[in-house]
Design a protein around this motif. Structure first.
Motif, mmCIF file in Angstrom:
data_model
loop_
_atom_site.group_PDB
_atom_site.id
_atom_site.type_symbol
_atom_site.label_atom_id
_atom_site.label_comp_id
_atom_site.label_asym_id
_atom_site.label_seq_id
_atom_site.Cartn_x
_atom_site.Cartn_y
_atom_site.Cartn_z
ATOM 1 N N ARG A 42 0.820 -1.216 0.000
ATOM 2 C CA ARG A 42 0.000 0.000 0.000
ATOM 3 C C ARG A 42 0.849 1.259 0.000
ATOM 4 N NH1 ARG A 42 -5.270 1.173 -1.262
ATOM 5 N NH2 ARG A 42 -4.436 3.080 -2.166
ATOM 6 N N GLY A 65 -0.442 1.035 -8.955
ATOM 7 C CA GLY A 65 -1.870 1.336 -8.834
ATOM 8 C C GLY A 65 -2.727 0.294 -9.506
ATOM 9 N N ARG A 66 -2.328 -0.104 -10.709
ATOM 10 C CA ARG A 66 -3.100 -1.108 -11.445
ATOM 11 C C ARG A 66 -3.011 -2.473 -10.763
ATOM 12 N NH1 ARG A 66 -7.511 -2.310 -13.819
ATOM 13 N NH2 ARG A 66 -7.352 -3.578 -15.714
ATOM 14 N N TRP A 68 -2.753 -3.074 -7.567
ATOM 15 C CA TRP A 68 -3.658 -3.041 -6.409
ATOM 16 C C TRP A 68 -5.111 -3.184 -6.858
ATOM 17 C CZ3 TRP A 68 -2.616 -2.767 -1.151
ATOM 18 C CH2 TRP A 68 -3.709 -2.529 -0.318
ATOM 19 N N GLU A 69 -5.486 -2.443 -7.890
ATOM 20 C CA GLU A 69 -6.876 -2.507 -8.369
ATOM 21 C C GLU A 69 -7.225 -3.909 -8.855
ATOM 22 O OE1 GLU A 69 -6.959 0.405 -11.429
ATOM 23 O OE2 GLU A 69 -6.796 2.118 -10.046
ATOM 24 N N ARG A 70 -6.349 -4.513 -9.632
ATOM 25 C CA ARG A 70 -6.611 -5.848 -10.164
ATOM 26 C C ARG A 70 -6.703 -6.883 -9.040
ATOM 27 N NH1 ARG A 70 -4.338 -7.064 -15.248
ATOM 28 N NH2 ARG A 70 -4.764 -9.249 -14.725
ATOM 29 N N ALA A 72 -7.423 -6.371 -5.878
ATOM 30 C CA ALA A 72 -8.616 -6.153 -5.055
ATOM 31 C C ALA A 72 -9.853 -6.748 -5.708
ATOM 32 C CB ALA A 72 -8.805 -4.656 -4.796
ATOM 33 N N ARG A 73 -9.946 -6.710 -7.034
ATOM 34 C CA ARG A 73 -11.065 -7.324 -7.730
ATOM 35 C C ARG A 73 -10.990 -8.857 -7.664
ATOM 36 N NH1 ARG A 73 -14.551 -4.171 -10.299
ATOM 37 N NH2 ARG A 73 -15.401 -6.032 -11.316
ATOM 38 N N ASP A 146 -13.212 -12.451 -10.316
ATOM 39 C CA ASP A 146 -13.502 -11.023 -10.464
ATOM 40 C C ASP A 146 -14.733 -10.681 -9.644
ATOM 41 O OD1 ASP A 146 -13.055 -8.430 -11.486
ATOM 42 O OD2 ASP A 146 -14.653 -8.727 -12.960
ATOM 43 N N PRO A 149 -14.238 -4.707 -5.624
ATOM 44 C CA PRO A 149 -12.959 -4.627 -4.913
ATOM 45 C C PRO A 149 -13.120 -4.883 -3.418
ATOM 46 C CG PRO A 149 -13.167 -2.821 -6.464
ATOM 47 C CD PRO A 149 -14.501 -3.497 -6.431
#
Length: 511
Positions: A42, A65-66, A68-70, A72-73, A146, A149
């Motif tokens: 983080r 950033g990407r 983390w987003e991926r 989290a999904r 998927d 998040p």
């Protein structure tokens, strides 16, 4: 009654020791490091979301950033499939971004990522899935989960987040639980002992050519890059042309592989044209290395330090490191204890400096998954027994003598296969070597050498003469087999001697 442990002194260790405290059991622990893997990741997501985090050669490139987003999904998708805190998720993707995203997604879901060996046969995979009690299986052909998040709240440093399975060279593989604290401790050790910059610029870019289901790739490279905000450049499969191209194209700064691969790399035609000016660290381990190869690495990577390391699945990667200053003069050593571990020796004779290596520390597992008997046998009074016979020199450096089970007893004389292998590797034309016991009616066992060369016409007589000049006569191989394929090794570079014993057919003894 078990013999007492002789502690290995730290008085001459070259690595920083500040920021460590000892718990109620005397185990050293870091006090000022990220508490969990999610805290570790983080901080870079917040500070540098556009910085490159993961590169799959021939595939995707992900920023922090990407990533983390991926992830989290993926965590949200796993939660929708019933994964809660402590549930196991089998990660069976090939090395690449899918593996990394699935691993981080499992951690974010609060689950335990089971790093399955993708080279395993179906029955072996089924054993691991059953042994781990996997709730969700993610084979290589499955889409990533998927969902909305999700990131688990308040994970504890002592939570298990991964299961790595031992290579199973002596029976069924055993699951090794690895906690947040063990991962973070291992990364801090790497940064301190390999002198890896903690600040951005020069950015660490590590080339991962070992499969990610192994601790060398995951713990000593992927997590170290994440620890300092660098990039992991992943090779889905190892190939020398691709490796040489990546050195230049990806501006690699940090390399880790086994000595045999370095030996082949330096002789590869494409290496001469590679730009290695950015390489700052050349690390190796898993096998003996000849001083001549160390010198060649220094010449080939003139701006890099060369580092030897030793560790186990059970220790979440390195427990000793040999610094660059000792790399040539003490090439037969794996170095000094890393800051977070205590080393000890259980003597096997009258010499207290020679015996089985034992270890304890915050990066050392507390036991095997669902194996109480194996745990009780391996971890005694808080010390993990490594199964390696070592010698500790006057400076506190560790020298691997052999695995307990690989010592050759030739007519009452103990022969270290590691010592003989090191001499064989320094012989002209030998790219890799393994030493095995050959049964003998008179002597009990004799010394056999399996030799691999990437050149035609290896002169075995010259190799044996080389050994006679450097070894006592009872240690010189009396049998030799030359093979045309690379010696079998596991993902971490360890020789699979059980496989070799089944494959090799010895001819007549050498004269």
């Amino acid at each position: 009654m078990p013999r007492p442990v002789t502690p290995v002194p730290r008085s001459r260790t070259p690595f920083p020791q500040e920021g460590l405290t000892r718990d109620a059991h005397g185990v050293p622990r870091y006090t000022k490091v990220p508490a969990t893997l999610l805290d570790l990741l983080r901080r870079h997501v917040d500070a540098r979301p556009e910085a490159e985090a993961v590169v799959e050669l021939g595939g995707e490139r992900l920023t922090y950033g990407r990533l983390w987003e991926r992830a989290a999904r993926v965590a949200g998708g796993l939660r929708a499939r019933g994964v809660g805190r402590g549930d196991r998720v089998a990660v069976r993707y090939a090395a690449g971004t899918n593996w990394v995203v699935a691993f981080w997604g499992t951690v974010m879901a609060g689950g335990i990522a089971v790093a399955v060996n993708t080279r395993s046969a179906p029955p072996e995979v089924e054993f691991v899935l059953g042994d781990a009690g996997v709730k969700v299986d993610l084979p290589d052909d499955a889409p990533l989960p998927d969902g909305p998040p999700y990131v688990t709240a308040d994970p504890d440093p002592t939570d298990v987040v991964a299961l790595f399975y031992t290579s199973g060279t002596t029976g069924r593989p055993k699951g090794v639980p690895t906690t947040h604290e063990a991962f973070v401790t291992s990364a801090e050790n790497m940064v301190r002992c390999l002198d890896i910059p903690r600040t951005v610029g020069p950015e660490l870019r590590t080339l991962i050519s070992v499969p990610l289901f192994h601790v060398t790739a995951c713990n000593a490279q992927l997590m170290v890059a994440a620890y300092v905000g660098g990039a992991s450049v992943i090779m889905p499969t190892l190939d020398l042309p691709g490796l040489t191209e990546a050195l230049t194209a990806e501006r690699i700064t940090f390399l880790v592989t086994v000595p045999a691969v370095y030996s082949l790399l330096l002789r590869h035609p494409g290496f001469a044209g590679a730009d290695v000016s950015g390489v700052r660290t050349v690390a190796y381990g898993g096998a003996p290395i000849a001083p001549a190869l160390v010198r060649s690495l220094r010449e080939a990577f003139p701006r890099a330090t060369v580092i030897n390391g030793y560790g186990m699945t059970e220790t979440a990667s390195l427990i000793t490191v040999l610094p660059d200053r000792d790399a040539v003069d003490h090439a037969d050593s794996v170095g000094y204890a890393v800051p977070s571990v205590d080393l000890g020796v259980v003597p096997i004779g009258d010499d207290p400096s020679t015996g089985e290596l034992v270890v304890r520390g915050a990066n050392v597992t507390t036991g095997y998954w669902n194996r109480p008997a194996a745990t009780a046998e391996t971890i005694v009074d808080g010390w993990l027994h490594t199964g390696d016979i070592v010698r500790i020199d006057e400076a506190g450096r560790v020298h691997i003598v052999d695995r307990i089970k690989d010592i050759i007893n030739r007519g009452g004389e103990n022969v270290s296969s590691v010592e003989v292998e090191a001499v064989l590797l320094s012989a002209p034309g030998v790219a890799d070597a393994a030493v095995l016991a050959v049964p003998d009616d008179v002597m009990g066992e004799k010394v056999g050498a399996v030799l691999f060369s990437d050149r035609d016409g290896l002169d075995v007589a010259a190799v044996i003469a080389h050994c006679r000049d450097r070894l006592a006569d009872f240690k010189v191989p009396q049998y030799a087999a030359v093979v045309t394929d690379a010696l079998p090794r596991n993902a971490g570079g360890k020789l699979l001697k059980n496989v070799l014993r089944e494959q090799v057919r010895w001819g007549a003894p050498l004269r």
